[in-house]
Write an enzyme that holds these catalytic residues in place. Structure first.
Site, PDB file in Angstrom:
ATOM      1  N   HIS A   1       4.686   0.098   0.038  1.00 31.73           N
ATOM      2  CA  HIS A   1       5.496  -0.639   1.000  1.00 31.73           C
ATOM      3  C   HIS A   1       4.677  -1.771   1.601  1.00 31.73           C
ATOM      4  O   HIS A   1       3.442  -1.799   1.471  1.00 31.73           O
ATOM      5  CB  HIS A   1       6.052   0.294   2.077  1.00 31.73           C
ATOM      6  CG  HIS A   1       4.993   1.028   2.851  1.00 31.73           C
ATOM      7  ND1 HIS A   1       4.302   2.101   2.338  1.00 31.73           N
ATOM      8  CD2 HIS A   1       4.488   0.813   4.088  1.00 31.73           C
ATOM      9  CE1 HIS A   1       3.429   2.534   3.230  1.00 31.73           C
ATOM     10  NE2 HIS A   1       3.509   1.757   4.301  1.00 31.73           N
TER      11      HIS A   1
ATOM     12  N   ASP B   1       0.655   5.031   1.820  1.00 32.29           N
ATOM     13  CA  ASP B   1      -0.064   5.445   3.033  1.00 32.29           C
ATOM     14  C   ASP B   1      -1.205   6.439   2.792  1.00 32.29           C
ATOM     15  O   ASP B   1      -1.043   7.441   2.098  1.00 32.29           O
ATOM     16  CB  ASP B   1       0.911   6.024   4.062  1.00 32.29           C
ATOM     17  CG  ASP B   1       1.627   4.901   4.799  1.00 32.29           C
ATOM     18  OD1 ASP B   1       1.023   3.834   4.993  1.00 32.29           O
ATOM     19  OD2 ASP B   1       2.798   5.104   5.161  1.00 32.29           O
TER      20      ASP B   1
ATOM     21  N   HIS C   1       0.830  -1.209   0.000  1.00 31.47           N
ATOM     22  CA  HIS C   1       0.000   0.000   0.000  1.00 31.47           C
ATOM     23  C   HIS C   1       0.864   1.257   0.000  1.00 31.47           C
ATOM     24  O   HIS C   1       2.062   1.211   0.281  1.00 31.47           O
ATOM     25  CB  HIS C   1      -0.935   0.011   1.216  1.00 31.47           C
ATOM     26  CG  HIS C   1      -0.196   0.083   2.529  1.00 31.47           C
ATOM     27  ND1 HIS C   1       0.491  -0.984   3.065  1.00 31.47           N
ATOM     28  CD2 HIS C   1      -0.030   1.110   3.399  1.00 31.47           C
ATOM     29  CE1 HIS C   1       1.044  -0.623   4.212  1.00 31.47           C
ATOM     30  NE2 HIS C   1       0.752   0.652   4.437  1.00 31.47           N
TER      31      HIS C   1
ATOM     32  N   ARG D   1       6.018   6.171  13.979  1.00 34.33           N
ATOM     33  CA  ARG D   1       5.743   6.570  12.591  1.00 34.33           C
ATOM     34  C   ARG D   1       5.242   8.016  12.524  1.00 34.33           C
ATOM     35  O   ARG D   1       4.432   8.440  13.350  1.00 34.33           O
ATOM     36  CB  ARG D   1       4.675   5.642  12.017  1.00 34.33           C
ATOM     37  CG  ARG D   1       4.441   5.846  10.541  1.00 34.33           C
ATOM     38  CD  ARG D   1       3.442   4.845  10.014  1.00 34.33           C
ATOM     39  NE  ARG D   1       2.101   5.407  10.062  1.00 34.33           N
ATOM     40  CZ  ARG D   1       1.107   5.015   9.269  1.00 34.33           C
ATOM     41  NH1 ARG D   1       1.304   4.063   8.388  1.00 34.33           N
ATOM     42  NH2 ARG D   1      -0.075   5.555   9.359  1.00 34.33           N
TER      43      ARG D   1
HETATM   44  C1  SIN Z   1       3.310   0.853   7.644  1.00 31.92           C
HETATM   45  O1  SIN Z   1       2.662   0.247   6.805  1.00 31.92           O
HETATM   46  O2  SIN Z   1       3.245   2.077   7.753  1.00 31.92           O
HETATM   47  C2  SIN Z   1       4.219   0.085   8.588  1.00 31.92           C
HETATM   48  C3  SIN Z   1       5.368  -0.561   7.918  1.00 31.92           C
HETATM   49  C4  SIN Z   1       6.160  -1.412   8.877  1.00 31.92           C
HETATM   50  O3  SIN Z   1       5.804  -1.538  10.046  1.00 31.92           O
HETATM   51  O4  SIN Z   1       7.179  -1.966   8.465  1.00 31.92           O
END
Ligand code: SIN
Length: 297
Positions: A272, A113, A111, A287
């Site tokens: 990602h 974000d 996805h 994050r």
């Molecule tokens: C995310 O999708 O923002 C998290 C990615 C991760 O935890 O590696």
């Protein structure tokens, strides 16, 4: 003079940082930058590396939440995650926790974000606080390469399409609501109502990156259908595009290795995927998502 002689296709050298590619498709580790005290010239090189490599990685960073936030704000305003609240002390920082007994892993789907918001996040940064001894890597896919590799006929066919992106789509969570899913993931305590933040949005399937001018195939698992079509009509083409965009040749994989590693990626040109291969182990990440560009792109 050296500037004048440089081949137009040869990238400018870096003088303040070392930039080491981690794969053929995308991704680079940056050395020589202390994110706690970053001067403007070093930041300018980091910004250039971010645009050149789509995802960049730092190791051994020792930063306070205030320093982390100050680094994030160099990239733009903060894009607040609509579904969950951040740290009490720093609401801009969302703590992503996977406990030992949690089953689902947050982000375990390809996805980009917050594609379901009218102005999706431009960039995301993730700072490792606690890691399993092995596993819990994050993978990335280069959406420029995915676009470039399509045939001319397919590019023409996709040119006018828009995706309908749905943050509430239960199919993505095995039929569960987000609240049920986050509860099972051990993060139910962080949930808050989306209030008046929209969680469905339409975006051009082919987007032009505002800083590089390159075209990217802007798709992710939040893309439920094409605007003006049914889910059933859209599914085969979406499935093809997702499989195409995540071909191994377009990806890189970041091994976090130790707390203090920090990843920063460009949601405008990459997807990602959080690899869920550390059952029974704990992982804690901080994050921050950075506000995006106004649509249409
Ligand atoms: C995310 O999708 O923002 C998290 C990615 C991760 O935890 O590696």
């Amino acid at each position: 003079m050296a500037e004048a002689l440089r081949n137009a296709t040869e990238p400018m050298p870096y003088e303040r940082i070392a930039v080491k590619r981690i794969a053929g498709a995308m991704g680079a580790e940056i050395e020589g930058a202390d994110l706690a005290k970053l001067d403007d010239a070093t930041f300018a090189e980091i910004h250039r590396a971010f645009l050149e490599h789509q995802a960049i990685f730092f190791r051994g960073q020792d930063i306070t939440p205030d320093q982390y936030l100050a680094f994030a704000k160099r990239w733009g305003g903060i894009h607040f995650y609509p579904y969950m609240k951040g740290l009490d002390s720093h609401p801009e920082i969302f703590e992503l926790v996977k406990t030992e007994d949690a089953t689902p892993v947050f982000g375990n789907r390809w996805h980009s974000d917050q594609m379901y918001t009218p102005i999706p996040a431009k960039a995301t940064m993730l700072y490792a606080k606690e890691l399993p001894a092995a596993g819990g890597d994050t993978m990335f896919a280069n959406l420029y390469l995915a676009y470039d590799a399509l045939s001319d006929g397919m590019k023409r066919m996709l040119a006018g399409l828009e995706t309908y992106n749905d943050g509430e789509n239960k199919q993505r969570y095995g039929g569960k609501s987000r609240a049920e899913w986050y509860g099972a993931a051990g993060m139910g305590g962080k949930l808050h109502a989306v209030q008046d933040n929209p969680v469905v949005a339409e975006h051009p399937l082919i987007r032009m990156h505002p800083e590089t001018g390159r075209k990217a195939l802007f798709i992710g698992d939040q893309s439920r259908r094409f605007a003006g079509m049914t889910d059933e009509e859209s599914k085969p083409l979406i499935a093809f595009l997702m499989a195409h965009a995540t071909r191994p040749e377009f990806t890189c994989r970041f091994r976090w290795q130790a707390p203090g590693a920090l990843a920063l990626w460009d949601n405008r040109c990459c997807m990602h995927y959080a690899v869920a291969d550390y059952a029974g182990k704990r992982r804690v990440m901080h994050r921050i998502t950075v506000k995006g560009d106004e649509a249409p792109f």
